[in-house]
Scaffold this motif. Sequence first.
Motif, PDB file in Angstrom:
ATOM      1  N   ILE A  19      12.735   5.598 -19.527  1.00  0.00           N
ATOM      2  CA  ILE A  19      12.985   5.068 -20.864  1.00  0.00           C
ATOM      3  C   ILE A  19      14.438   4.622 -20.886  1.00  0.00           C
ATOM      4  N   SER A  20      14.687   3.428 -21.419  1.00  0.00           N
ATOM      5  CA  SER A  20      16.067   2.958 -21.504  1.00  0.00           C
ATOM      6  C   SER A  20      16.413   2.593 -22.941  1.00  0.00           C
ATOM      7  N   PHE A  21      17.702   2.731 -23.245  1.00  0.00           N
ATOM      8  CA  PHE A  21      18.245   2.341 -24.540  1.00  0.00           C
ATOM      9  C   PHE A  21      19.490   1.524 -24.272  1.00  0.00           C
ATOM     10  N   GLY A  42      19.995  -3.881 -30.658  1.00  0.00           N
ATOM     11  CA  GLY A  42      19.700  -2.793 -29.748  1.00  0.00           C
ATOM     12  C   GLY A  42      18.267  -2.907 -29.278  1.00  0.00           C
ATOM     13  N   SER A  43      17.970  -2.278 -28.151  1.00  0.00           N
ATOM     14  CA  SER A  43      16.612  -2.370 -27.611  1.00  0.00           C
ATOM     15  C   SER A  43      16.270  -1.120 -26.825  1.00  0.00           C
ATOM     16  N   ALA A  44      14.972  -0.955 -26.609  1.00  0.00           N
ATOM     17  CA  ALA A  44      14.463   0.172 -25.826  1.00  0.00           C
ATOM     18  C   ALA A  44      13.340  -0.330 -24.927  1.00  0.00           C
ATOM     19  N   THR A  45      13.202   0.288 -23.770  1.00  0.00           N
ATOM     20  CA  THR A  45      12.098  -0.053 -22.875  1.00  0.00           C
ATOM     21  C   THR A  45      11.428   1.226 -22.392  1.00  0.00           C
ATOM     22  N   TYR A  59       8.842  -3.520 -23.980  1.00  0.00           N
ATOM     23  CA  TYR A  59      10.185  -3.761 -24.511  1.00  0.00           C
ATOM     24  C   TYR A  59      10.113  -4.010 -26.010  1.00  0.00           C
ATOM     25  N   GLY A  61      12.911  -3.893 -29.822  1.00  0.00           N
ATOM     26  CA  GLY A  61      14.273  -3.726 -30.307  1.00  0.00           C
ATOM     27  C   GLY A  61      14.436  -4.322 -31.686  1.00  0.00           C
ATOM     28  N   ARG A 158      22.123  -7.763 -21.776  1.00  0.00           N
ATOM     29  CA  ARG A 158      21.784  -6.398 -22.199  1.00  0.00           C
ATOM     30  C   ARG A 158      22.463  -5.405 -21.260  1.00  0.00           C
ATOM     31  N   ALA A 160      22.317  -1.219 -20.682  1.00  0.00           N
ATOM     32  CA  ALA A 160      21.480  -0.082 -21.096  1.00  0.00           C
ATOM     33  C   ALA A 160      21.624   1.067 -20.103  1.00  0.00           C
TER      34      ALA A 160
END
Length: 165
Positions: A19-21, A42-45, A59, A61, A158, A160
């Motif tokens: 998990i990434s932020f 901002g984003s998350a994967t 993905y 955000g 990005r 992260a």
Amino acid sequence: YIFVILAFSASLFAQKQGISFGGNVHFPVGEWSDVANTGFGGSATFEHPMGKNVLGVVYSGYSTFDGVAEGNSWSMIPLLAGVKYYLSNEQEWYFGFLMGVNFITHEYSNILITGSENSTYFAGKANFGYELKTSESGAFDISAGFMFINQQSFIGVRAAYIFKI
């Protein structure tokens, strides 16, 4: 035959899901750059191993763009899925290809009218990145790419952190 299956399984289990932020900066392109300024968000994967050097990626955000004209702004929520392909077994440099939808809200206000419009568009994203491993369970990730969204496409960067789980 059994050796091939075991070798493939070992390489698959060597990769971990993660998990990434991260934070994003977006630069509008084309005609949209005439009406929108640089965007931030901002984003998350979520990443899941699919094969040797290949991860499935989801993905999402939130990003905002101020308008060149006062009173205009856009907010975007992408929801994309695709793959991340590492160029080598070291799993540092990679390409990513994602597709999905982007939910956009355009807010506007001037002397005559005030309001907002919501829309949903197909979105496609292609990016190139590098992961710097910080430990067995984490990596710093930096990438750049192009997001296609109807008339509101942009080039984005990005940074992260990926937590391997």
